[in-house]
Design a protein around this motif. Structure first.
Motif, mmCIF file in Angstrom:
data_model
loop_
_atom_site.group_PDB
_atom_site.id
_atom_site.type_symbol
_atom_site.label_atom_id
_atom_site.label_comp_id
_atom_site.label_asym_id
_atom_site.label_seq_id
_atom_site.Cartn_x
_atom_site.Cartn_y
_atom_site.Cartn_z
ATOM 1 N N ASP A 221 43.003 42.199 43.139
ATOM 2 C CA ASP A 221 44.276 41.503 43.069
ATOM 3 C C ASP A 221 44.271 40.381 44.106
ATOM 4 O O ASP A 221 43.620 40.488 45.153
ATOM 5 N N GLU A 222 45.010 39.300 43.851
ATOM 6 C CA GLU A 222 45.031 38.164 44.762
ATOM 7 C C GLU A 222 45.637 38.538 46.105
ATOM 8 O O GLU A 222 45.172 38.091 47.161
ATOM 9 N N ASP A 224 45.476 41.459 47.520
ATOM 10 C CA ASP A 224 44.485 42.252 48.233
ATOM 11 C C ASP A 224 43.419 41.362 48.870
ATOM 12 O O ASP A 224 42.971 41.613 50.000
#
Length: 341
Positions: A221-222, A224
């Motif tokens: 995910d971005e 993360d």
């Protein structure tokens, strides 16, 4: 074929028809192992889960249609309909749960060991066909006017839904007019998705092997990635450009413009004090100004150091000589580090 069922059994030589059927003669139940608790009123049957549930033992989901070997027991009557109870063991843990029939509501009731997954909704909200209740059916049978009004409402609802049904039918025809092309596009999308899954699985496997872990990795995910960069000190947790500029300006102002040197201001003051106490009276240091005007620079040189050392009284204490030599060494270091201004 039905007439062969009674003959397709082995009758031993000592079989006596007067004792009854073959099961009575052998002293076993007709269900064999499934009837081992028949003397307790319990029969083991194959029970199919009527809806989705959550097991309270392992907290796992058990879907509708999963089958179990359940102990069936008669626990009561609802008018002339018997009420049965089913006890079974979860296939994922050692928990047991009991389910009972509910003839009054045409449903099943969970007694213990599990809870029902509530995903029910009102079928009238998505325009599903709902069977009429008993009260409505009775009124349709007795009241002719109500039956006429009910039929007219159904016809108006059908007319209102006809344009939407036609548009859905046309859309389906356009999408599946050419079955070969539609199937080809569908299989291409499946192959693309399968390729992406294989690549992600290979990357996850290599990462787990490198880290010596045995866990399930979630998709990236971005947020993360951004948090991981902050934790690894690759990014600053400042999202504003103006704040970044201010931090950079402060760091430039606080940094010294000159290169770092081991000769600190404290050492400089200490050297000047030593020179003023020992060498000023004897005129050891002389200044020399260069004649090079084009360079606009001045150079300081230390001269006649050896002559000044010879003029020092030999009868002075060794401590004074050591101080003098220390002052000369400090002066020479200071002069060599500041040749150009």
């Amino acid at each position: 074929m039905g007439e062969r069922k009674g003959q397709n059994k082995y009758y031993p030589p000592d079989y006596d028809p007067k004792k009854g059927g073959l099961n009575k003669f052998l002293g076993v139940h007709a269900l064999r192992e499934r009837g081992r608790k028949a003397h307790l009123g319990i029969i083991i049957i194959r029970f199919e889960m009527p809806y989705n549930i959550w097991c309270e033992g392992c907290k796992n989901h058990i879907g509708m249609g999963v089958r179990y070997n359940a102990e069936k027991t008669k626990v009561g009557m609802y008018h002339t309909t018997p009420v049965y109870e089913f006890k079974m063991k979860c296939h994922l843990c050692d928990n047991h749960f009991r389910i009972k029939t509910d003839p009054a509501n045409l449903d099943y009731e969970i007694l213990e060991g599990a809870r029902r997954q509530e995903n029910r909704w009102d079928p009238t909200q998505n325009e599903q066909i709902v069977p009429e209740t008993k009260e409505t059916q009775k009124r349709l049978f007795d009241d002719s006017m109500y039956k006429l009004e009910h039929g007219s409402n159904d016809l108006s609802a059908a007319e209102a839904a006809k344009p939407r049904l036609v548009s859905l039918f046309n859309r389906n025809e356009d999408a599946w007019a050419d079955c070969y092309t539609a199937n080809q596009k569908l299989r291409a999308s499946f192959r693309k998705k399968s390729k992406e899954l294989k690549q992600s699985n290979s990357i996850d496997t290599d990462l787990l092997r490198k880290s010596s872990l045995n866990i399930t990795l979630l998709p990236e995910d971005e947020d993360d990635r951004h948090m991981a960069a902050i934790l690894s000190k690759k990014l600053t947790p400042v999202n504003n450009i103006e704040e970044n500029t201010n931090l950079l300006r402060k760091s430039i102002i606080s940094k010294s413009a000159l290169p770092t040197s081991s000769f600190t201001p404290d050492k400089e003051r200490k050297a000047l004090r030593a020179l003023s106490s020992t060498l000023i009276d004897k005129n050891i240091v002389k200044k020399k100004v260069s004649d090079d005007i084009s360079m606009n620079s001045s150079n300081l040189e230390i001269v006649n150091v050896s002559q000044s050392v010879e003029k020092v009284n030999n009868e002075e204490l060794p401590s004074k000589k050591q101080k003098l030599c220390q002052g000369l060494s400090l002066l020479g270091e200071y002069g060599s580090s500041s040749d150009t201004d």
